[in-house]
Design a protein around this motif. Structure first.
Motif, PDB file in Angstrom:
ATOM      1  N   THR A   1      -3.735  98.404 -14.696  1.00  0.00           N
ATOM      2  CA  THR A   1      -4.750  97.559 -15.326  1.00  0.00           C
ATOM      3  C   THR A   1      -4.108  96.355 -16.014  1.00  0.00           C
ATOM      4  O   THR A   1      -4.649  95.265 -16.006  1.00  0.00           O
ATOM      5  CB  THR A   1      -5.573  98.359 -16.341  1.00  0.00           C
ATOM      6  OG1 THR A   1      -4.679  99.027 -17.231  1.00  0.00           O
ATOM      7  CG2 THR A   1      -6.434  99.379 -15.650  1.00  0.00           C
TER       8      THR A   1
ATOM      9  N   PRO B   1      -3.658 102.363  -5.843  1.00  0.00           N
ATOM     10  CA  PRO B   1      -4.026 102.222  -7.253  1.00  0.00           C
ATOM     11  C   PRO B   1      -3.283 101.055  -7.909  1.00  0.00           C
ATOM     12  O   PRO B   1      -2.157 100.759  -7.542  1.00  0.00           O
ATOM     13  CB  PRO B   1      -3.572 103.539  -7.862  1.00  0.00           C
ATOM     14  CG  PRO B   1      -2.581 104.105  -6.920  1.00  0.00           C
ATOM     15  CD  PRO B   1      -2.843 103.529  -5.590  1.00  0.00           C
TER      16      PRO B   1
ATOM     17  N   ARG C   1      -5.776 107.909  -2.537  1.00  0.00           N
ATOM     18  CA  ARG C   1      -5.647 106.762  -3.430  1.00  0.00           C
ATOM     19  C   ARG C   1      -6.899 106.518  -4.259  1.00  0.00           C
ATOM     20  O   ARG C   1      -6.816 106.078  -5.390  1.00  0.00           O
ATOM     21  CB  ARG C   1      -5.353 105.503  -2.620  1.00  0.00           C
ATOM     22  CG  ARG C   1      -3.881 105.308  -2.434  1.00  0.00           C
ATOM     23  CD  ARG C   1      -3.610 104.028  -1.730  1.00  0.00           C
ATOM     24  NE  ARG C   1      -2.192 103.991  -1.374  1.00  0.00           N
ATOM     25  CZ  ARG C   1      -1.733 103.307  -0.350  1.00  0.00           C
ATOM     26  NH1 ARG C   1      -2.552 102.640   0.409  1.00  0.00           N
ATOM     27  NH2 ARG C   1      -0.446 103.321  -0.100  1.00  0.00           N
ATOM     28  N   THR C   2      -8.058 106.798  -3.658  1.00  0.00           N
ATOM     29  CA  THR C   2      -9.289 106.469  -4.374  1.00  0.00           C
ATOM     30  C   THR C   2      -9.366 107.206  -5.712  1.00  0.00           C
ATOM     31  O   THR C   2      -9.487 106.563  -6.753  1.00  0.00           O
ATOM     32  CB  THR C   2     -10.486 106.734  -3.467  1.00  0.00           C
ATOM     33  OG1 THR C   2     -10.268 106.022  -2.253  1.00  0.00           O
ATOM     34  CG2 THR C   2     -11.773 106.276  -4.106  1.00  0.00           C
TER      35      THR C   2
ATOM     36  N   GLU D   1     -12.207 113.526 -11.345  1.00  0.00           N
ATOM     37  CA  GLU D   1     -11.447 112.937 -10.247  1.00  0.00           C
ATOM     38  C   GLU D   1     -10.201 113.758  -9.937  1.00  0.00           C
ATOM     39  O   GLU D   1      -9.784 113.854  -8.783  1.00  0.00           O
ATOM     40  CB  GLU D   1     -11.052 111.487 -10.578  1.00  0.00           C
ATOM     41  CG  GLU D   1     -12.219 110.526 -10.615  1.00  0.00           C
ATOM     42  CD  GLU D   1     -12.815 110.300  -9.227  1.00  0.00           C
ATOM     43  OE1 GLU D   1     -13.787 111.006  -8.902  1.00  0.00           O
ATOM     44  OE2 GLU D   1     -12.320 109.446  -8.479  1.00  0.00           O
TER      45      GLU D   1
ATOM     46  N   ARG E   1      -5.802 106.539 -12.773  1.00  0.00           N
ATOM     47  CA  ARG E   1      -4.800 105.672 -13.374  1.00  0.00           C
ATOM     48  C   ARG E   1      -5.446 104.581 -14.218  1.00  0.00           C
ATOM     49  O   ARG E   1      -5.060 104.346 -15.366  1.00  0.00           O
ATOM     50  CB  ARG E   1      -3.944 105.033 -12.283  1.00  0.00           C
ATOM     51  CG  ARG E   1      -2.921 104.122 -12.871  1.00  0.00           C
ATOM     52  CD  ARG E   1      -1.956 103.584 -11.860  1.00  0.00           C
ATOM     53  NE  ARG E   1      -1.023 102.706 -12.572  1.00  0.00           N
ATOM     54  CZ  ARG E   1      -0.130 101.958 -11.965  1.00  0.00           C
ATOM     55  NH1 ARG E   1      -0.015 102.004 -10.657  1.00  0.00           N
ATOM     56  NH2 ARG E   1       0.669 101.180 -12.650  1.00  0.00           N
ATOM     57  N   ALA E   2      -6.490 103.938 -13.655  1.00  0.00           N
ATOM     58  CA  ALA E   2      -7.110 102.834 -14.380  1.00  0.00           C
ATOM     59  C   ALA E   2      -7.715 103.333 -15.683  1.00  0.00           C
ATOM     60  O   ALA E   2      -7.505 102.745 -16.748  1.00  0.00           O
ATOM     61  CB  ALA E   2      -8.172 102.180 -13.504  1.00  0.00           C
ATOM     62  N   LEU E   3      -8.437 104.457 -15.597  1.00  0.00           N
ATOM     63  CA  LEU E   3      -9.084 104.964 -16.800  1.00  0.00           C
ATOM     64  C   LEU E   3      -8.043 105.413 -17.825  1.00  0.00           C
ATOM     65  O   LEU E   3      -8.191 105.156 -19.027  1.00  0.00           O
ATOM     66  CB  LEU E   3     -10.027 106.115 -16.438  1.00  0.00           C
ATOM     67  CG  LEU E   3     -11.237 105.689 -15.583  1.00  0.00           C
ATOM     68  CD1 LEU E   3     -11.992 106.898 -15.068  1.00  0.00           C
ATOM     69  CD2 LEU E   3     -12.170 104.788 -16.389  1.00  0.00           C
TER      70      LEU E   3
ATOM     71  N   THR F   1     -14.464 111.716 -16.541  1.00  0.00           N
ATOM     72  CA  THR F   1     -14.264 111.192 -15.194  1.00  0.00           C
ATOM     73  C   THR F   1     -12.858 111.505 -14.691  1.00  0.00           C
ATOM     74  O   THR F   1     -12.669 111.877 -13.538  1.00  0.00           O
ATOM     75  CB  THR F   1     -14.481 109.663 -15.188  1.00  0.00           C
ATOM     76  OG1 THR F   1     -15.715 109.402 -15.842  1.00  0.00           O
ATOM     77  CG2 THR F   1     -14.530 109.142 -13.782  1.00  0.00           C
TER      78      THR F   1
ATOM     79  N   ILE G   1      -6.952 108.610  -7.342  1.00  0.00           N
ATOM     80  CA  ILE G   1      -5.799 108.242  -8.167  1.00  0.00           C
ATOM     81  C   ILE G   1      -6.048 106.890  -8.839  1.00  0.00           C
ATOM     82  O   ILE G   1      -5.705 106.687  -9.993  1.00  0.00           O
ATOM     83  CB  ILE G   1      -4.505 108.203  -7.332  1.00  0.00           C
ATOM     84  CG1 ILE G   1      -4.055 109.618  -7.016  1.00  0.00           C
ATOM     85  CG2 ILE G   1      -3.390 107.500  -8.087  1.00  0.00           C
ATOM     86  CD1 ILE G   1      -2.765 109.700  -6.264  1.00  0.00           C
ATOM     87  N   THR G   2      -6.685 105.982  -8.096  1.00  0.00           N
ATOM     88  CA  THR G   2      -6.992 104.670  -8.678  1.00  0.00           C
ATOM     89  C   THR G   2      -7.839 104.824  -9.934  1.00  0.00           C
ATOM     90  O   THR G   2      -7.543 104.247 -10.976  1.00  0.00           O
ATOM     91  CB  THR G   2      -7.746 103.802  -7.656  1.00  0.00           C
ATOM     92  OG1 THR G   2      -6.981 103.735  -6.473  1.00  0.00           O
ATOM     93  CG2 THR G   2      -7.981 102.413  -8.196  1.00  0.00           C
ATOM     94  N   SER G   3      -8.886 105.658  -9.830  1.00  0.00           N
ATOM     95  CA  SER G   3      -9.752 105.850 -10.997  1.00  0.00           C
ATOM     96  C   SER G   3      -8.964 106.482 -12.132  1.00  0.00           C
ATOM     97  O   SER G   3      -9.030 106.026 -13.276  1.00  0.00           O
ATOM     98  CB  SER G   3     -10.924 106.764 -10.652  1.00  0.00           C
ATOM     99  OG  SER G   3     -11.631 106.259  -9.564  1.00  0.00           O
TER     100      SER G   3
END
Lengths: 123, 900
Positions: free
Chosen positions: A108, A105, B688-689, B722, B695-697, B718, B691-693
């Motif tokens: 941003t 991750p 990770r997939t 997730e 964290r980014a969101l 979302t 978690i990536t969403s």
């Protein structure tokens, strides 16, 4: 304003990246797989590509090499965003011609600031 | 005892130290470090107790009463504060690779060279006499024991044992303190030897104490009663005129800071520290050590005075003289070795600390600032640095020896020690201010240090030159007859004894100078950056970004060349490679990014000091000027980033706990699974997939307060989905682990398969209805009970049924469930008319995380573990699961469960 093509097969990651790039004021095009991304590249001649590595139909490496083979895309910058973060993966990313390889991750803010740094005119 | 025996014993003891140090270094290389534990750390701190403690405390008790205790009360009172101060200093030094007190002050105030040189100079001036009195102590103890009392320094230079001892110590110090150049500047062999010496001196002192208290007297009560009868002693132990609490206060304060800032203490407590955690124990262990080593000071002082008071024996020597007078040669030898330990450990550590200072803060900054230094020294830099250190070690010990031969005869152990303490106390405002007050600046540090040092010299050093170099009237009438400038009664004050008033005045002007300069003078950008890095170390030290204030342009190959000169080519290549592969890629000809430059600078700083490293890096960099605003902006960004991270962290505590469970499970899996590496990397990827969403969101939500409601709902929804996906994944991994490790026992009971099938269908009824799929159930056999785990079989059927639903076309899907029997087995088969599976994949789909990509654009949504878990459950029942299918023609999954 930049033209940005984003390709990822995770819809939620696309959602966040699309929002982020639009918020930065860019023109954004999204693709859910490699083939779709290739069409967008041909049509839109992007300045910046944010690519996942593992995608159906055409993976990120293939896409990146495709971009590097287009004479009219000399200026385009390619950033890989991938959950694979082993040294070998990173290495392969750069060998495929990427300008940056950012592991998921990601933050941003970090992403935005690194894009800004990358896109800054030389000199 | 004859001199030869003593010399042999001393040499044997030193050889033993050699062996211990050598052995410890060997263990370090084989990664079984001895030093990495709080006990060795605490013992090494006891290098604080020098010959002054071992011999001088008793002497001081006789001449000044209880005042000898102040130098131990100070550290004991201050120890709890270490958690606040020392821990912070250690953290800063590790982060900035600072290797000495001079380096610390120079680094804090903008990597300033002048400050480093000044601090080094003051240390050398303050400490050399202190080292020399250790040599004096060894020589005196030698002559007491060999029966040549009083003429220790008579005879020729070459006939003096102290000279040879100094020589041997020089060799030892060089061998263990200045052998190789390393970026951490740590010496594990040396620390072990020092810890051992601490034990030896403690045992020796306590042994003599026990002998005198219980062997020569009838216990402590006896000694104290006899001592009461002696008027001279009584007077020392009664508070009255001549004793002021002010003296006590200043002495205690002095030792509080000395225990932190003496070069040797800084060396063992900070530079040699291997883990901050060791402090927790040292905070009480070190005071305990001080307590134990002081228990017998009074009995020895009184006992010595009662028994030997009439003889011409200096009270400083009672520890040795008592066993000698009463014919205990063995004990006397032990006492001698104890004192020898106390003196040698101090000499060795102090000299090394000073030599590092001189090489890193005086010589190197000077050399590297010459433009042609690399041409001249480039190829041999590391050897060069080492040689400078060796040279300084020799120089200091020679100086200390000369000082001992010429000056030190007229002072007691304690008085010289206290003047040294007062010298290092001058660092206090600059250091304490430096780690807690961002506005403290170079001008202030300079002003405070200069003023304090001048005052220290005037009030404490000048009087020691009377009556040799200066006329006695200086003290009695003042310079040029000006009374209120008398060094020991400055401005007419007479309440404090000379030492206390020297400390008072020097610290006063020091603090005032520091405050005045800091408040009234501006701070440069670099200074401010360093100030923030020091003061906020606990907030910043986890973040790499904390020190990105290099705006210079440096070519990678140049940096590499610089590292090569000091650490060798292999090491330099490794460092650069590791860094670039982990953070940012670089080719030899590209410009290094700011973090790489900072990182290299820190590595160099470890070896040659912060100021030299800065100069060196600057010499190959085209540094762009950087404004204060810019520095602040950069720091702000990194702080904000940290606060966002904290926020996210708080939100995801639950997830973290699960991840923790997951990782524990992984550890167990590792042992069992041959494909563990692959399995782990897959899990990591799968985790990770989502978690990536998330964290980014979450970060976007956090950074976009004015987001419209629709997007906000979409993002939050979302994040929730997730998180659920992650939860599911983690639960399944945990399930699988429990099955594979055998920790999960089946709850066997008689069940009817048809009942379980019906319940499973009910559970996913919602899904079936949503896709409008028709489902039929047929039973070819009468109800037959089997012994099985109801819940687990239900899990299997739910998984197979929901797979069937998932791969069917909406509105056209058909699913048929059939129960039948085959010899000893009951069979449940589930058939769908979905996309089907190529026979090539029939086995693979049961592998963990194997997921087929279908023509549909959507990525598979499951965790990829369902079939693996189902198969495991069937096998635990003694049964099996198989699939029959052709691509495009649907699939049939068959579960077999034996009847008994």
């Amino acid at each position: 304003m930049l033209t940005v093509v984003i390709a990822d097969d995770e819809p939620n990651i696309l959602l966040s990246l699309e929002f982020l790039m639009k918020k930065e004021g860019h023109r954004v095009f999204i693709a859910r797989d490699g083939a779709e991304a290739q069409e967008l590249i041909d049509a839109e001649k992007p300045d910046l590509l944010l690519l996942d590595v593992m995608m159906p139909k055409m993976n990120g490496h293939e896409l990146c090499r495709y971009v590097r083979a287009q004479p009219d895309l000399n200026h385009a910058k390619v950033i890989f965003l991938s959950a694979r973060s082993k040294e070998a993966d990173v290495q392969a990313g750069y060998e495929a011609g990427a300008n940056l390889y950012i592991p998921k991750p990601f933050s941003t803010r970090d992403l935005v600031s690194r894009i800004n740094q990358l896109m800054k005119p030389v000199g | 005892m004859n001199s030869l025996t003593l010399i042999v014993c001393s040499l044997l003891y030193l050889s033993l130290l050699f062996l211990i140090a050598y052995w410890a270094e060997h263990r370090t290389h084989t990664r079984r470090s001895l030093v990495n534990n709080p006990y060795v750390y605490s013992l090494s701190l006891a290098v604080y107790c020098t010959a002054w403690t071992f011999y001088g405390s008793v002497g001081r008790a006789v001449s000044h009463g209880m005042q000898f205790l102040t130098v131990y009360i100070g550290p004991t009172l201050a120890a709890p504060l270490w958690w606040l101060i020392l821990r912070k200093i250690i953290r800063i030094c590790k982060a900035q690779r600072i290797t000495s007190i001079a380096d610390f002050i120079s680094a804090r105030y903008g990597k300033n060279r002048g400050l480093g040189v000044f601090v080094t100079g003051l240390c050398v001036a303050g400490i050399i006499p202190y080292i020399s009195i250790q040599i004096k102590a060894i020589a005196t103890s030698f002559s007491v024991l060999s029966g040549q009392a009083g003429n220790a320094s008579e005879g020729l230079f070459l006939g003096d044992q102290a000279f040879y001892i100094t020589l041997v110590l020089t060799i030892f110090t060089i061998l263990f303190g200045a052998r190789t150049l390393e970026a951490t500047e740590r010496h594990e062999g040396l620390v072990t030897a020092v810890a051992f010496e601490s034990l030896v001196k403690l045992v020796a002192f306590v042994a003599v104490g026990l002998f005198v208290t219980f062997g020569l007297f009838n216990g402590p009560t006896d000694i104290f009663q006899q001592a009461r009868a002696i008027p001279a002693l009584r007077q020392q132990f009664t508070f009255g005129p001549g004793h002021t609490s002010g003296d006590w206060f200043w002495n205690i304060l002095l030792s509080m800071v000395a225990v932190l800032f003496l070069p040797r203490q800084f060396q063992v407590a900070v530079v040699e520290n291997t883990s901050e955690k060791h402090l927790d124990k040292a905070i009480w262990l070190f005071p305990l050590y001080l307590f134990v080593i002081n228990i017998f000071v009074l009995p020895l002082a009184f006992g010595g005075h009662i028994l030997l008071g009439d003889l011409p024996i200096d009270a400083d020597n009672y520890v040795l003289a008592l066993p000698v007078q009463y014919g205990r040669e063995g004990l006397a030898l032990l006492a001698y070795i104890g004192g020898f330990s106390a003196a040698t450990s101090m000499i060795i550590v102090e000299t090394i600390a000073l030599s590092v200072m001189v090489s890193n803060n005086v010589v190197m900054p000077f050399l590297v600032s010459r433009s042609n230094w690399q041409n001249r020294f480039g190829a041999v830099s590391s050897t060069f640095v080492i040689n400078i250190r060796r040279l300084t070690i020799v120089l200091f010990l020679v100086l200390a020896y000369i000082y001992y031969r010429t000056v030190s005869q007229q002072f007691s152990l304690v008085s010289v020690g206290l003047i040294s303490f007062a010298a290092v106390a001058q660092f206090t405002p600059a250091i304490i201010g430096g780690i807690f007050w961002k506005e403290g600046n170079r001008a202030g540090a300079r002003l405070g240090l200069y003023a304090g040092t001048a005052m220290w010299f005037y009030t404490l050093i000048l009087p020691t030159l009377v009556p040799g170099l200066l006329p006695p009237t200086l003290l009695t009438e003042g310079p040029w007859g000006i009374g209120f400038l008398r060094p020991q009664n400055l401005f007419g004050q007479t309440d404090l004894e000379p030492l206390a008033q020297g400390i008072f005045w020097s610290l006063l002007v020091n603090v005032l100078g520091y405050l005045w300069g800091s408040i009234n003078r501006p701070q440069s950008a670099l200074e401010h950056n360093q100030a923030v890095l020091f003061v906020d170390i606990f907030r910043l030290s986890r973040s790499d970004e904390s020190s990105v204030v290099w705006k210079g342009k440096v070519v990678v190959s140049e940096l590499q060349r610089l590292l090569t000169t000091f650490f060798g080519a292999d090491w330099a290549n490794r460092v650069i490679e590791r860094y670039t592969s982990r953070h940012a890629p670089a080719t030899p000809t590209s410009y290094a990014d700011a973090r790489l430059v900072t990182y290299c600078e820190k590595l160099l700083a470890g070896a040659i000091g912060t100021a030299s490293a800065r100069t060196l890096v600057a010499s190959i960099a085209k540094e762009e000027t950087i404004s204060v605003d810019e520095v602040i902006r950069i720091l702000k960004t990194s702080q904000e980033l940290l606060s966002v991270n904290r926020e996210l962290k708080r939100k995801s505590t639950e997830l973290e706990q699960m991840a923790q469970q997951l990782s524990e499970a992984n550890e167990r899996l590792q042992a069992a699974d041959l494909n563990k590496a692959e399995f782990l990397s897959t899990i990591t990827h799968e985790v990770r997939t989502p978690i990536t969403s998330v964290r980014a969101l979450a970060e976007i939500l956090y950074d976009t307060p004015d987001m419209n409601d629709h997007s906000r709902q979409q993002f939050l929804g979302t994040i929730i989905r997730e998180s659920e996906r992650l939860t599911r994944l983690i639960n399944q991994v945990l399930d699988l682990e429990r099955f594979e490790s055998g920790r999960l026992q089946l709850q066997l009971e008689p069940v009817l398969l048809r009942d379980i099938v019906r319940q499973a269908i009910d559970t996913i009824q919602q899904l079936i209805r949503e896709k409008n799929i028709s489902i039929t159930v047929q039973h070819d056999i009468p109800p037959t009970p089997v012994r099985a785990d109801h819940d687990r079989l239900m899990q299997v059927f739910i998984n197979l049924l929901s797979n069937a639903v998932k791969f069917c076309e909406p509105n056209q899907g058909r699913i048929a469930v059939l129960t039948s029997a085959d010899g000893p087995n009951l069979i449940v088969s589930i058939t769908d008319n979905g996309v089907g599976i190529d026979p090539a994949y029939h086995e693979l789909i049961f592998d963990k995380f194997y997921q087929l990509h279908h023509k549909t654009r959507d990525k598979p949504t499951g965790s990829g573990l369902g079939l693996a878990i189902s198969r495991k459950i069937a096998e635990l029942h003694g049964g099996s699961i198989r699939v029959e299918s052709q691509l495009g023609q649907g699939a049939t999954f068959t579960v077999r469960i034996p009847v008994d």
